[in-house]
Every structure is written in structure tokens, then in C-alpha cells.
Design an enzyme around this catalytic site. Structure first.
Site, mmCIF file in Angstrom:
data_model
loop_
_atom_site.group_PDB
_atom_site.id
_atom_site.type_symbol
_atom_site.label_atom_id
_atom_site.label_comp_id
_atom_site.label_asym_id
_atom_site.label_seq_id
_atom_site.Cartn_x
_atom_site.Cartn_y
_atom_site.Cartn_z
ATOM 1 N N ALA A 58 0.805 -1.212 0.000
ATOM 2 C CA ALA A 58 0.000 0.000 0.000
ATOM 3 C C ALA A 58 0.843 1.269 0.000
ATOM 4 O O ALA A 58 1.803 1.397 0.757
ATOM 5 C CB ALA A 58 -0.933 0.005 1.210
ATOM 6 N N TYR A 172 -9.328 -0.119 5.874
ATOM 7 C CA TYR A 172 -8.801 1.217 5.619
ATOM 8 C C TYR A 172 -9.911 2.148 5.113
ATOM 9 O O TYR A 172 -11.072 1.776 5.072
ATOM 10 C CB TYR A 172 -7.613 1.131 4.668
ATOM 11 C CG TYR A 172 -6.457 0.350 5.274
ATOM 12 C CD1 TYR A 172 -5.954 0.696 6.530
ATOM 13 C CD2 TYR A 172 -5.896 -0.741 4.626
ATOM 14 C CE1 TYR A 172 -4.914 -0.021 7.113
ATOM 15 C CE2 TYR A 172 -4.852 -1.463 5.203
ATOM 16 C CZ TYR A 172 -4.369 -1.096 6.449
ATOM 17 O OH TYR A 172 -3.355 -1.814 7.027
#
Length: 368
Positions: A58, A172
Site C-alpha cells: 500500500a 482502511y
């Protein structure tokens, strides 16, 4: 059944030479400001041979979206030169590469954000030990974050990546807006599933606008999703099937399901006759290819996943056996390292990708 060594052409026009994809995994190798390091470039290059594509760990799209130290960033134009080196190193092995873009939302802390308070859809802390209560994002901040995803996509294009994967999984920010636990908003970004999806839809629009404006070549956009939440209230599998319906009819190139085991069964009583991956594959109706993942270590695992997916992502196995894909293609199954992950990390040297991955996993920040 699809063979792993069959090529696949995605909707955007990008062709992968085979169906094997390296999972996005956090290894905490970037500099403090998120710039790619030489070690990180070598780590990906060492594992690229024999794969159809690599999805990077990420990369945050805003400084306030940083989830942990050592995290990759794509939040500033100054990151582009090193990101270009990373993409080029992977391409040199004949492999496509997508950068996963995300915002951590409430899944970070003040220490990581240099004293700044975390933000999310609403001021609700994650039900985890030590979780900090975030500040609810203003409308202006939501719009700025939507733009940031588009700007990150532009940078990925300029750096030479073949695509981006939107990280809508692992609790997230994209998932936080869709979840009734983390999203208690009463404005247009909250309420029912349509309201909670609004942020996701606007991010997709921003990303595709950047593709349309800046891409001078076919460019992939994928989306990763977690099927269920343990929180109460939380995302249930019916919610995910609704979300898949929205994604199925979008311009996306693929959906990537996030699972710790590819044969995992849903918690919902209504969806326990088959593994989650089978229901997800069915929901996509053949309109989007699915990447399956979760504990893939052997040829049989690969074949099992490809019964209900068009591509298969491999994570931990590639961490401690970088040439695993090559061995698979050559039929050298006996040469594949088969040490269980828990045993492998007991003797791994400090400050290596596998060690850093294990440490991140222990701290609950791992992204696979």
C-alpha cells in the site's frame, strides 16, 4: 479450468503473460517520508521473474493517510523518480506492475502522523486495543481526498506503472466509508449502502478521470475488497454482494478479494454452502475477472483458486521463496520451499523483507 500459465487480457487492454500475481504486502522498507529505497526495488525485482504482475504494498495518497512507518508513499510529485525506478526494475523481468493506493483513515495513530489526529468517516474508534478516536472528515476534506486518489493515479502513470489497485479492504478508509461501524454520518456520505458507497464512487470517478487525461497507454484500475467485518454493526456479506454489483458495472479491470485462506467460508448463515470466493465469483457474472488469494503455496492451491477466479495472488510463499513462480512453471515442485510461515519467521535474519513483514503482521498492520 483456466491454467495458471495462460495469458489474460484485461478490459483496459493490458495483457498479463500468466495468471500469477504477487499480493500487495507491507514490508516497511521505504524511507521515513515514503520514498522508495534501493532495498525495496531489489526486493520486488527478485520476485518478479515468472509472474504476470506484481501489486506493490500500500502507498498512501496523502500524508494524513499514512498508516505506519516505512510505508510507501505516492502523495507527492517528488516521489516519482524513485517510483519510476521501481516500475522499471519489475518491467525488466517481463512483469507488469500495479501500485496499490490507499488512505489508512482511522487505522493509524498520532505518532505516525507527527502528532496530527487521525481522520475517518465518523468519530468512531476501531474496536481494537489502543485504537485512537479519529476526527470525522469535513466535506472539504472528503473532496480533497477524492482528488488525492486521482493525483496518485496520475503519478503512477507518470512513473511507468501499468495500473493502480484501490485498497478498499483491510479496514482502511475506503472500507471505513462503506462500513456502518465506522460511518455514522447523516449527510450524503452516510446512511444506507448507497450513501456509504458515495465516497467510493467519487474516488473511482477521480481515478478514471486521471486515466482519461494522462494515460498514453492502456492502464489498469483494480479494486480490493474485504468480504465481511467482525464489528457490530459492520459490513455483512449481503452488503458486499451489493458493493460487487456496483463494481461489476464500473470501468474496473478486476476485483481482488482479500482473504487469509482461499477456502474460507462466510460467517453469515445464508452463505456457508460454498467458500466466499465462489459466491464473489458468481456475483461478478463474468463481467470482471477476480483475483483469488489466501494461503497459496502449492500447484494444487493454484489450481483450486482458479476454479473460482481468473487470477491467483501469492503472498507469503514469495516472501521466502522468491523463485517460486519459476519453479512452478518448470515443474520443479519438489524444489519449492514449503516451510510453514510460522516456522519460517523463527529463523529469518533481522531487517529482511520477511522479518519486517512478520513484525508488521504481529502489530496488526499487515496488508496481504
Amino acid at each position: 479450468m483456466t491454467n495458471f500459465d495462460d495469458s489474460i487480457e484485461l478490459k483496459s487492454g493490458v495483457t498479463l503473460r500468466n495468471r500469477l500475481v504477487m499480493s500487495p504486502m507491507t514490508t516497511e522498507q521505504s524511507f521515513f517520508n515514503g520514498t522508495v529505497t534501493r532495498d525495496e526495488i531489489e526486493y520486488y525485482a527478485d520476485r518478479a521473474t515468472g509472474l504476470g504482475a506484481i501489486i506493490t504494498g500500500a502507498a498512501n495518497v496523502q500524508d494524513g493517510g499514512k498508516g505506519w512507518q516505512g510505508e510507501l508513499s505516492i502523495a507527492h510529485d517528488t516521489m516519482i523518480p524513485e517510483l519510476t525506478e521501481l516500475a522499471s526494475a519489475i518491467h525488466a523481468r517481463g512483469t507488469k506492475t500495479f501500485v496499490q493506493i490507499f488512505h489508512a483513515g482511522r487505522m493509524t495513530n498520532r505518532a505516525t502522523l507527527s502528532g496530527e489526529q487521525t481522520v475517518s468517516a465518523s468519530a468512531v474508534a476501531a474496536p481494537r486495543p489502543g485504537a485512537e478516536t479519529p476526527r470525522a472528515m469535513t466535506i472539504a476534506e472528503i473532496h480533497a481526498t477524492v482528488r488525492a486518489f486521482g493525483d496518485a493515479t496520475r503519478r503512477a502513470i507518470q512513473a511507468g506503472f501499468d495500473g493502480v489497485e484501490l485498497h478498499g479492504a483491510n479496514t482502511y478508509l475506503l472500507q471505513q466509508f462503506f462500513s456502518p461501524h465506522s460511518n455514522r454520518r447523516t449527510d450524503e456520505y452516510g446512511g444506507d449502502v448507497s450513501g456509504r458507497y458515495r465516497f467510493i464512487g467519487e474516488v473511482l470517478d477521480s481515478v478514471f478521470a486521471a486515466v482519461d487525461q494522462y494515460a498514453d497507454r492502456p492502464f489498469v484500475v483494480g479494486y480490493r475488497v474485504s468480504p465481511e467485518e467482525f464489528e457490530e454493526p459492520g459490513i455483512r456479506f449481503d452488503d458486499t454482494l451489493w458493493l460487487l454489483g456496483q463494481l461489476r458495472d464500473s470501468r474496473l479491470d478486476y476485483v481482488h478479494i482479500s482473504l487469509n485462506s482461499y477456502d474460507r467460508v462466510a460467517r453469515s448463515d445464508d452463505y456457508q454452502d460454498r467458500p466466499i470466493i465462489a459466491y464473489v465469483h458468481e456475483a461478478l457474472q463474468g463481467k470482471l475477472p477476480l483475483i483469488g488469494v489466501g494461503g497459496v503455496r502449492t500447484r494444487q492451491d493454484v489450481n483450486n483458486v482458479l476454479q473460482d477466479a481468473e487470477m491467483v495472488a501469492v503472498g507469503q510463499q514469495l516472501l521466502y521463496d522468491p523463485t517460486w513462480a519459476v519453479k512452478l512453471a518448470q515443474g520443479a515442485d519438489d524444489a519449492m520451499l514449503s516451510v510453514p510461515f510460522k516456522e519460517a519467521v523463527e529463523f529469518v535474519p533481522l531487517n529482511t523483507p520477511l522479518y519486517n513483514f512478520a513484525a508488521a503482521r504481529y502489530r496488526g498492520r499487515v496488508n496481504i
